[in-house]
Design an enzyme around this catalytic site. Structure first.
Site, PDB file in Angstrom:
ATOM      1  N   GLY A  28       0.783  -1.227   0.000  1.00  0.00           N
ATOM      2  CA  GLY A  28       0.000   0.000   0.000  1.00  0.00           C
ATOM      3  C   GLY A  28       0.818   1.281   0.000  1.00  0.00           C
ATOM      4  O   GLY A  28       0.332   2.324   0.448  1.00  0.00           O
ATOM      5  N   ASN A  72       1.669   3.079  -2.632  1.00  0.00           N
ATOM      6  CA  ASN A  72       0.977   4.047  -3.509  1.00  0.00           C
ATOM      7  C   ASN A  72      -0.288   4.573  -2.846  1.00  0.00           C
ATOM      8  O   ASN A  72      -0.598   5.767  -2.941  1.00  0.00           O
ATOM      9  CB  ASN A  72       0.640   3.399  -4.854  1.00  0.00           C
ATOM     10  CG  ASN A  72       1.827   3.387  -5.786  1.00  0.00           C
ATOM     11  OD1 ASN A  72       2.227   4.426  -6.300  1.00  0.00           O
ATOM     12  ND2 ASN A  72       2.424   2.220  -5.979  1.00  0.00           N
ATOM     13  N   ARG A 117      -5.836  -8.549  -8.405  1.00  0.00           N
ATOM     14  CA  ARG A 117      -6.889  -9.437  -8.910  1.00  0.00           C
ATOM     15  C   ARG A 117      -7.357  -8.925 -10.262  1.00  0.00           C
ATOM     16  O   ARG A 117      -7.527  -7.710 -10.448  1.00  0.00           O
ATOM     17  CB  ARG A 117      -8.107  -9.416  -7.981  1.00  0.00           C
ATOM     18  CG  ARG A 117      -7.837  -9.877  -6.589  1.00  0.00           C
ATOM     19  CD  ARG A 117      -7.965 -11.347  -6.394  1.00  0.00           C
ATOM     20  NE  ARG A 117      -9.247 -11.911  -6.762  1.00  0.00           N
ATOM     21  CZ  ARG A 117      -9.443 -13.222  -6.929  1.00  0.00           C
ATOM     22  NH1 ARG A 117      -8.434 -14.057  -6.787  1.00  0.00           N
ATOM     23  NH2 ARG A 117     -10.631 -13.696  -7.233  1.00  0.00           N
ATOM     24  N   ASN A 130      -5.574   2.947 -12.729  1.00  0.00           N
ATOM     25  CA  ASN A 130      -4.618   1.951 -12.245  1.00  0.00           C
ATOM     26  C   ASN A 130      -3.220   2.488 -12.441  1.00  0.00           C
ATOM     27  O   ASN A 130      -2.978   3.281 -13.356  1.00  0.00           O
ATOM     28  CB  ASN A 130      -4.774   0.647 -13.044  1.00  0.00           C
ATOM     29  CG  ASN A 130      -3.807  -0.435 -12.587  1.00  0.00           C
ATOM     30  OD1 ASN A 130      -3.627  -0.646 -11.383  1.00  0.00           O
ATOM     31  ND2 ASN A 130      -3.169  -1.117 -13.522  1.00  0.00           N
ATOM     32  N   HIS A 174       0.662   1.082 -13.122  1.00  0.00           N
ATOM     33  CA  HIS A 174       1.370  -0.119 -13.566  1.00  0.00           C
ATOM     34  C   HIS A 174       2.869   0.203 -13.639  1.00  0.00           C
ATOM     35  O   HIS A 174       3.246   1.262 -14.151  1.00  0.00           O
ATOM     36  CB  HIS A 174       0.853  -0.559 -14.935  1.00  0.00           C
ATOM     37  CG  HIS A 174       1.470  -1.834 -15.390  1.00  0.00           C
ATOM     38  ND1 HIS A 174       1.144  -3.057 -14.840  1.00  0.00           N
ATOM     39  CD2 HIS A 174       2.420  -2.081 -16.314  1.00  0.00           C
ATOM     40  CE1 HIS A 174       1.866  -4.001 -15.416  1.00  0.00           C
ATOM     41  NE2 HIS A 174       2.652  -3.433 -16.321  1.00  0.00           N
ATOM     42  N   GLU A 228     -11.300  -3.247 -20.162  1.00  0.00           N
ATOM     43  CA  GLU A 228     -11.391  -4.705 -19.995  1.00  0.00           C
ATOM     44  C   GLU A 228     -10.074  -5.424 -20.227  1.00  0.00           C
ATOM     45  O   GLU A 228      -9.764  -6.399 -19.563  1.00  0.00           O
ATOM     46  CB  GLU A 228     -12.465  -5.264 -20.943  1.00  0.00           C
ATOM     47  CG  GLU A 228     -13.868  -5.034 -20.426  1.00  0.00           C
ATOM     48  CD  GLU A 228     -14.905  -5.726 -21.292  1.00  0.00           C
ATOM     49  OE1 GLU A 228     -14.600  -6.761 -21.903  1.00  0.00           O
ATOM     50  OE2 GLU A 228     -16.031  -5.196 -21.350  1.00  0.00           O
ATOM     51  N   VAL A 283      -6.215  -6.242 -19.895  1.00  0.00           N
ATOM     52  CA  VAL A 283      -5.298  -6.027 -18.772  1.00  0.00           C
ATOM     53  C   VAL A 283      -4.218  -5.004 -19.147  1.00  0.00           C
ATOM     54  O   VAL A 283      -3.506  -5.185 -20.142  1.00  0.00           O
ATOM     55  CB  VAL A 283      -4.635  -7.366 -18.365  1.00  0.00           C
ATOM     56  CG1 VAL A 283      -3.600  -7.140 -17.275  1.00  0.00           C
ATOM     57  CG2 VAL A 283      -5.691  -8.342 -17.895  1.00  0.00           C
ATOM     58  N   LYS A 317       9.325   2.815  -7.860  1.00  0.00           N
ATOM     59  CA  LYS A 317       8.335   3.105  -6.802  1.00  0.00           C
ATOM     60  C   LYS A 317       8.383   4.580  -6.392  1.00  0.00           C
ATOM     61  O   LYS A 317       7.332   5.197  -6.172  1.00  0.00           O
ATOM     62  CB  LYS A 317       8.610   2.260  -5.558  1.00  0.00           C
ATOM     63  CG  LYS A 317       7.953   0.895  -5.528  1.00  0.00           C
ATOM     64  CD  LYS A 317       6.540   0.940  -4.981  1.00  0.00           C
ATOM     65  CE  LYS A 317       5.885  -0.420  -4.949  1.00  0.00           C
ATOM     66  NZ  LYS A 317       6.145  -1.179  -3.737  1.00  0.00           N
ATOM     67  N   GLU A 331       6.526   6.322  -8.885  1.00  0.00           N
ATOM     68  CA  GLU A 331       5.088   6.021  -8.772  1.00  0.00           C
ATOM     69  C   GLU A 331       4.428   6.929  -7.739  1.00  0.00           C
ATOM     70  O   GLU A 331       3.316   7.430  -7.937  1.00  0.00           O
ATOM     71  CB  GLU A 331       4.870   4.564  -8.358  1.00  0.00           C
ATOM     72  CG  GLU A 331       5.234   3.554  -9.429  1.00  0.00           C
ATOM     73  CD  GLU A 331       4.862   2.131  -9.035  1.00  0.00           C
ATOM     74  OE1 GLU A 331       3.732   1.911  -8.571  1.00  0.00           O
ATOM     75  OE2 GLU A 331       5.705   1.232  -9.184  1.00  0.00           O
TER      76      GLU A 331
END
Ligand code: GAR
Length: 198
Positions: free
Chosen positions: A19, A21, A99, A115, A117, A150, A152, A179, A182
């Site tokens: 966690g 981010n 997930r 999101n 990545h 939809e 990925v 990181k 990020e």
């Protein structure tokens, strides 16, 4: 009913792990002039370290464990969605949420789910991004914030940050450098996104 602060979008962060981010987003959302605030954190496993960080920051944090749902992804996502609705969430930020989502939840939050990545998409969707960048001999790596669709790691990019790949990098040292990027990129992009949201 949730209390709404005018001008601030209500953001939920979905996590599976440390966690870091999420912590950066919570901190950014606590700035006086922030265009969003993190009002809810949901983890899909009680082992997610970010839950304690969120709790300590005063953000409601809960686990909706995927395991009791077995293969019924839809039921797990319906439980998540019910919590998002209950907390008056307007924008969902995935932050190390590991997930795969079904088209139903993605469609429910179309254009309102982001999101982060750890690669310069479209390079290296999926897992092991840093090892793949090193193996390819790339001189640059980085991270991407994108709208979730939809496919990925396929949605439109909203922002990227770049870092150098050093000759002696391992996946772990590169991950650490990415990181840091990020933690700057995600709050910045989410802020810009929320300012322009109608
Ligand atoms: C981050 O590096 C994030 O980009 C990555 O997981 C890490 C979570 O770290 N996400 C993905 O790989 C999603 N495909 P954090 O829990 O410390 O934020």
């Amino acid at each position: 009913m949730p209390i709404r602060i005018p001008g601030r979008r209500r953001v939920a962060v979905l996590i599976s792990g440390a966690g870091s981010n999420m912590a950066a987003l919570i901190a950014a959302g606590q700035a006086p002039d922030a265009p969003f605030e993190v009002v809810l954190v949901i983890a899909n496993t009680p082992e997610a370290g970010g839950l304690a960080i969120a709790g300590a920051a005063g953000v409601p944090a809960l686990t909706i464990d995927h395991r009791p749902y077995g293969k019924d992804r839809a039921a797990h996502e319906q439980a998540i969605n019910a919590m998002l609705d209950e907390h008056g969430v307007e924008v969902v930020a995935l932050a190390g949420y590991m997930r795969l989502l079904t088209p139903w939840l993605v469609g429910r939050w179309a254009g309102r789910m982001l999101n982060i990545h750890p690669s310069l998409l479209p390079l290296y969707p999926g897992l092991d991004t840093h090892a793949r960048a090193i193996a390819a001999g790339d001189s640059e790596a980085g991270c991407t914030v994108h709208i979730v669709t939809e496919g990925v790691d396929e949605g439109p990019a909203l922002g990227q940050a770049r870092v150098p790949v050093r000759d002696d990098d391992t996946p772990a040292t590169l991950a650490e450098r990415v990181k840091v990027a990020e933690h700057q990129l995600y709050p910045h992009v989410l802020s810009t996104y929320c300012r322009t949201l109608h």
